[in-house]
Motif scaffolding. Structure first.
Motif, mmCIF file in Angstrom:
data_model
loop_
_atom_site.group_PDB
_atom_site.id
_atom_site.type_symbol
_atom_site.label_atom_id
_atom_site.label_comp_id
_atom_site.label_asym_id
_atom_site.label_seq_id
_atom_site.Cartn_x
_atom_site.Cartn_y
_atom_site.Cartn_z
ATOM 1 N N TYR A 1 -13.664 2.073 3.603
ATOM 2 C CA TYR A 1 -13.690 2.311 5.046
ATOM 3 C C TYR A 1 -14.505 3.550 5.418
ATOM 4 O O TYR A 1 -14.689 3.821 6.606
ATOM 5 C CB TYR A 1 -12.279 2.505 5.602
ATOM 6 N N THR B 1 -7.964 1.212 -1.053
ATOM 7 C CA THR B 1 -7.174 1.759 0.064
ATOM 8 C C THR B 1 -5.765 2.113 -0.395
ATOM 9 O O THR B 1 -5.164 1.403 -1.201
ATOM 10 C CB THR B 1 -7.091 0.698 1.182
ATOM 11 N N GLY B 2 -5.263 3.210 0.151
ATOM 12 C CA GLY B 2 -3.914 3.675 -0.227
ATOM 13 C C GLY B 2 -4.036 5.033 -0.876
ATOM 14 O O GLY B 2 -4.754 5.179 -1.877
ATOM 15 N N ASP C 1 1.670 11.633 8.739
ATOM 16 C CA ASP C 1 0.922 11.813 7.487
ATOM 17 C C ASP C 1 -0.580 11.601 7.686
ATOM 18 O O ASP C 1 -1.356 11.717 6.747
ATOM 19 C CB ASP C 1 1.475 10.950 6.336
ATOM 20 N N ARG C 2 -0.980 11.302 8.915
ATOM 21 C CA ARG C 2 -2.423 11.190 9.195
ATOM 22 C C ARG C 2 -2.781 12.049 10.398
ATOM 23 O O ARG C 2 -1.962 12.211 11.305
ATOM 24 C CB ARG C 2 -2.785 9.776 9.623
ATOM 25 N N GLU D 1 -8.863 9.206 3.566
ATOM 26 C CA GLU D 1 -9.235 7.895 4.070
ATOM 27 C C GLU D 1 -9.815 8.114 5.465
ATOM 28 O O GLU D 1 -9.455 9.082 6.149
ATOM 29 C CB GLU D 1 -8.010 6.985 4.143
ATOM 30 N N ASP E 1 0.000 10.263 13.310
ATOM 31 C CA ASP E 1 0.600 8.930 13.402
ATOM 32 C C ASP E 1 2.129 9.087 13.412
ATOM 33 O O ASP E 1 2.646 10.206 13.473
ATOM 34 C CB ASP E 1 0.105 8.003 12.285
ATOM 35 N N HIS F 1 2.593 4.149 10.616
ATOM 36 C CA HIS F 1 1.784 3.745 11.774
ATOM 37 C C HIS F 1 2.210 2.393 12.350
ATOM 38 O O HIS F 1 1.747 2.005 13.417
ATOM 39 C CB HIS F 1 0.303 3.655 11.372
ATOM 40 N N THR G 1 0.828 -1.208 0.000
ATOM 41 C CA THR G 1 0.000 0.000 0.000
ATOM 42 C C THR G 1 0.864 1.260 0.000
ATOM 43 O O THR G 1 0.543 2.247 -0.664
ATOM 44 C CB THR G 1 -0.905 0.023 1.246
ATOM 45 N N ALA G 2 1.948 1.230 0.774
ATOM 46 C CA ALA G 2 2.795 2.430 0.874
ATOM 47 C C ALA G 2 4.267 2.016 0.831
ATOM 48 O O ALA G 2 5.050 2.373 1.693
ATOM 49 C CB ALA G 2 2.473 3.169 2.165
ATOM 50 N N ARG H 1 7.192 -2.735 3.588
ATOM 51 C CA ARG H 1 7.148 -2.626 5.055
ATOM 52 C C ARG H 1 7.279 -3.993 5.688
ATOM 53 O O ARG H 1 6.528 -4.904 5.351
ATOM 54 C CB ARG H 1 5.817 -2.039 5.516
ATOM 55 N N GLY I 1 -1.893 -3.980 3.251
ATOM 56 C CA GLY I 1 -0.704 -3.822 2.404
ATOM 57 C C GLY I 1 0.453 -3.204 3.173
ATOM 58 O O GLY I 1 1.468 -2.846 2.576
ATOM 59 N N THR I 2 0.301 -3.068 4.488
ATOM 60 C CA THR I 2 1.398 -2.508 5.283
ATOM 61 C C THR I 2 1.761 -3.386 6.468
ATOM 62 O O THR I 2 2.814 -3.218 7.056
ATOM 63 C CB THR I 2 1.021 -1.118 5.846
ATOM 64 N N GLU I 3 0.862 -4.287 6.844
ATOM 65 C CA GLU I 3 1.130 -5.155 7.989
ATOM 66 C C GLU I 3 0.832 -6.588 7.570
ATOM 67 O O GLU I 3 0.062 -6.819 6.643
ATOM 68 C CB GLU I 3 0.201 -4.796 9.163
HETATM 69 C C1 G16 Z 1 -0.571 3.648 4.753
HETATM 70 C C2 G16 Z 1 -1.150 4.210 3.496
HETATM 71 C C3 G16 Z 1 -2.608 4.525 3.704
HETATM 72 C C4 G16 Z 1 -3.340 3.270 4.166
HETATM 73 C C5 G16 Z 1 -2.642 2.652 5.376
HETATM 74 C C6 G16 Z 1 -3.203 1.298 5.746
HETATM 75 O O1 G16 Z 1 -0.689 4.596 5.782
HETATM 76 O O2 G16 Z 1 -0.421 5.356 3.134
HETATM 77 O O3 G16 Z 1 -3.130 5.010 2.502
HETATM 78 O O4 G16 Z 1 -4.645 3.550 4.502
HETATM 79 O O5 G16 Z 1 -1.268 2.472 5.103
HETATM 80 O O6 G16 Z 1 -3.062 0.434 4.637
HETATM 81 P P1 G16 Z 1 -3.349 -1.102 4.740
HETATM 82 O O7 G16 Z 1 -4.765 -1.219 5.230
HETATM 83 O O8 G16 Z 1 -3.158 -1.635 3.356
HETATM 84 O O9 G16 Z 1 -2.405 -1.672 5.751
HETATM 85 P P2 G16 Z 1 0.526 4.983 6.711
HETATM 86 O O10 G16 Z 1 0.021 6.082 7.558
HETATM 87 O O11 G16 Z 1 0.897 3.741 7.464
HETATM 88 O O12 G16 Z 1 1.594 5.404 5.731
#
Ligand code: G16
Length: 546
Positions: free
Chosen positions: A336, A358-359, A286-287, A377, A282, A68, A27-28, A31, A505-507
Motif C-alpha cells: 500500500y 499487510t499487518g 494505534d494509527r 503502513e 483510529d 478501525h 491480520t490483527a 474480528r 484480514g480484519t473485515e
Molecule cells: C489492523 C492491522 C494493520 C492492518 C489493518 C488492515 O489495523 O493491525 O496492520 O493494516 O488492520 O488490515 P486488513 O487490510 O487485513 O483488513 P487496526 O488499526 O484495525 O488494528
C-alpha cells in the motif's frame, strides 16, 4: 500436574460456540460481530494462560478491540511478552481452539497444545488484559475473565485503554527490575515516560501551534487528554475533536484515521482552516495520520508513508551527526506504500527498504532485522525499532564534539519516546511533533519532500472472501483463477499504473488498491479493478462505481 478438566468444562459450557460460524485469526487477531465472539474470547483466555506457561510465566496480554472496524464489531488478540504481536506459530492454535465444536474438543485442543509445546502446568500463568470502548466490550471481558479463571490465571485488568498502552504494560511487566526495564506499567507511567522524553527533546525550541486531534470517538480521546495533562506544556497544545465515547453509534463513523485515509477528506466535526494542524487516530489509537488545507482549501494528507520518511530522514541525519559507524537506518513498507514514497526512500534518502505483507506483525519482524528499522503502513500504523546491535553501537560511541554529544543524546531520548512494542498513535504523534518542532517545520514544509502519486483504496464485499489468495507480498492474486490477468491488463492502460487486490484480514471484504499518474486515471483504474472483482468473484450489494 494435569489440566483441571472439570473446572475448564464448567466454564467452557457457559460459552458454547455457535455452529454456524468459522473463526480465523487474521491480520490483527479475531474480528467479527462483537456478540458472536463470546466463545472465542473465552478461549483466548485459555490460550493466553498456556502461552504464559510456555514462556515460564511471563505476562501475556489480551486486548479486546476491533480498532478501525465498525462499532458492532469487536475482536481479540494476544500480546507476547515483549509487547509484540503473538508469535505466528501460535495463530494456528488460536484458530483451531476458536473452532472447537464442543467443550470436549476445547479440552482436547488444550491437551494437544500442552503436549506439543511441552508446557509445564505447574507454572503460574499471568495475563494482563484491557478493552476499548465498544458496547460489546463488557460481555466479552466477562467471557475472557471466565477463561482466565478456568486455568487459575493471575490476571490484571487494565480497564479501558488504547491497544498500544496494553502492549506497553505487558512489556513493562516482563522487564521490571531488569536491565531492559521499559517503564512503570500504569497509565501514569506511560504518560510520564513518553511525556518526559518529548519535553527533553523539544526544550528550548519554538513552541508549535495547536494540534487538533480527531479521536474517532474512541478510547484515544480520554487517553490523549490524560497525556496532555501529564505533559502540561505549551509544547503540547491540543484540542480533541470526535471525543464522544458515550453515545452509541459514533465510534469510527465518518471520522478516524481509516475514514480519512480511505476517503481522502477530513473527518466530520473538523473544518480545516489553512495554516492549522490536524491529525486523526483510529478507534483504539494505534494509527495516526496528519493533514492540513492549503491556501486554496485543498485537503492534503500526510499518511504513514509521509510519517515514515520524516522519521527515517531525521534518524538518518542524527546517526550521521553522531558519527556512529555502521549504524544503518532502514524502512519497511507494504504494497500500500505510495510508489513515490518508495522511490524517495531509495533514490533520495538512499536508505534500504523492504516490503512486508499487510499487518504490523509482518512489518515488525522485518524491522527487527535492521539496526534501526522504521516501519509504517500507509494507513498510519507503525513504529521504530532499535535492535540490540544498534543499542550496542550507540553505547560504544565516544562523541568528540558538542554536536556529536547532542546527536547521541537525542537518539537515546528518541528511543525513550518511541513505543517499540507496537505502532502507537500517541507515541507516534509525539515523535512527529518532536521532529517538526526541532526542524521548525509546518505541515506543508514536511509535505514538500515528495508528492504522492494519486491513489485510491476501495472495499468490495463478496460472497466468500476466502477464495482470494495472494503471493508476492500480497500484490499478486493466485485465486480466483484469471482475475490477476484482468488486473494486469487494466494496469497497462494507465501511465504509472499499479493495482492489487487482497482479502482483508480484519473485515469481511476484499481490498482494492490503485495508483496512477493522474487522479482521473487512478480512480478509473481503481473502479475498473473493483468492478472486475465484483463481477467475476461474487460481488454482493452495490457494485463499486465512481
Ligand atoms: C489492523 C492491522 C494493520 C492492518 C489493518 C488492515 O489495523 O493491525 O496492520 O493494516 O488492520 O488490515 P486488513 O487490510 O487485513 O483488513 P487496526 O488499526 O484495525 O488494528
Amino acid at each position: 500436574m494435569s489440566l483441571n478438566v472439570e473446572q475448564i468444562s464448567k466454564y467452557s459450557d457457559k460459552h458454547p460456540k455457535s455452529a454456524s460460524i468459522t473463526f480465523t485469526y487474521g491480520t490483527a487477531g479475531f474480528r467479527t460481530i462483537g456478540e458472536t465472539l463470546e466463545s472465542t474470547v473465552f478461549r483466548c483466555g485459555l490460550l493466553a494462560a498456556l502461552r504464559s506457561q510456555s514462556k515460564q510465566g511471563k505476562v501475556i496480554g489480551v486486548m479486546v478491540t476491533a480498532s478501525h472496524n465498525r462499532e458492532e464489531d469487536n475482536g481479540v488478540k494476544l500480546v507476547d511478552p515483549m509487547g509484540e504481536m503473538l508469535q505466528q506459530s501460535w495463530e494456528g492454535y488460536c484458530t483451531t481452539m476458536a473452532n472447537a465444536a464442543t467443550t470436549e474438543e476445547v479440552v482436547e485442543v488444550l491437551a494437544h497444545i500442552v503436549q506439543e509445546e511441552r508446557i509445564d502446568l505447574t507454572i503460574k500463568p499471568r495475563v494482563a488484559y484491557a478493552r476499548d470502548t465498544r458496547p460489546s466490550g463488557p460481555l466479552l471481558q466477562a467471557a475472557l475473565e471466565d477463561g482466565l479463571s478456568a486455568l487459575d490465571v493471575l490476571a490484571s485488568n487494565y480497564g479501558i485503554v488504547t491497544t498500544p498502552q496494553l502492549h506497553y504494560f505487558v512489556r513493562c511487566l516482563n522487564t521490571e527490575n531488569s536491565s531492559a526495564a521499559y517503564g512503570e506499567p500504569t497509565e501514569a507511567g506511560y504518560n510520564a515516560k513518553y511525556g518526559q522524553a518529548f519535553l527533553r527533546l523539544v526544550e528550548g525550541k519554538q513552541t508549535p501551534s495547536k494540534l487538533y486531534i480527531d479521536a474517532a470517538n474512541g478510547v484515544g480521546a480520554p487517553q490523549v487528554l490524560k497525556l496532555a495533562d501529564a505533559i502540561n506544556s505549551p509544547y503540547f497544545d491540543i484540542e480533541v475533536r470526535n471525543s464522544d465515547t458515550q453515545t452509541l453509534g459514533k465510534l469510527n463513523v465518518d471520522c478516524g484515521a481509516d475514514h480519512v485515509k480511505s476517503n481522502q477528506r477530513p473527518p466530520a466535526g473538523v473544518t480545516l482552516v489553512p495554516g492549522q494542524r490536524y491529525c486523526s487516530f483510529d478507534g483504539d489509537a494505534d494509527r495516526i495520520l496528519y493533514y492540513y488545507a492549503d491556501e486554496q482549501g485543498t485537503f492534503h494528507l500526510l499518511d504513514g508513508d509521509k510519517i515514515s520518511t520524516l522519521v527515517a530522514t531525521y534518524l538518518r541525519d542524527l546517526v550521521s551527526t553522531a558519527g556512529v559507524e555502521d549504524l544503518q537506518v532502514g524502512v519497511v513498507q507494504t504494497a500500500y506504500a505510495n510508489g513515490n514514497s518508495t522511490s524517495y526512500i531509495k533514490d533520495t534518502l538512499k536508505l534500504p527498504t523492504v516490503f512486508a505483507k499487510t499487518g504490523v506483525k509482518h512489518l515488525h519482524h522485518e524491522a527487527e532485522k535492521m539496526n534501526i528499522g522504521v516501519y509504517f503502513e500507509a494507513n498510519g500504523h507503525g513504529t521504530v525499532l532499535f535492535n540490540p546491535s544498534a543499542v550496542a553501537k550507540l553505547r560504544a560511541v565516544e562523541p568528540a564534539t558538542p554536536a556529536q554529544v547532542d546527536a547521541v543524546e537525542r537518539l537515546w531520548a528518541l528511543r525513550d519516546l518511541i513505543n517499540e512494542s507496537v505502532g502507537d498513535a500517541m507515541s507516534d504523534m509525539l515523535l512527529v511533533e518532536t521532529i517538526l518542532i526541532c526542524k521548525g517545520w509546518t505541515l506543508p514544509q514536511w509535505d514538500e519532500a515528495y508528492t504522492d502519486l494519486p491513489s485510491r483504496l476501495l472495499k468490495v464485499v463478496v460472497t466468500d472472501s476466502s477464495i482470494f489468495k495472494t503471493t508476492n507480498a500480497e500484490q499478486t492474486l493466485t485465486s480466483p483463477p484469471h482475475l490477476q490477468d484482468v488486473v494486469d491488463s487494466l494496469v497497462t492502460e494507465f501511465p504509472r499504473g499499479r493495482a492489487f487486490v487482497r482479502p482483508s484480514g480484519t473485515e469481511d471484504a476484499v481490498r482494492v488498491y490503485a495508483e496512477a499518474a493522474t487522479r482521473r486515471d487512478c480512480d478509473q483504474l481503481a473502479y475498473s479493478v473493483a468492478g472486475a472483482v465484483f463481477d467475476r468473484a461474487g460481488g454482493r450489494g452495490e457494485r463499486p462505481s465512481e
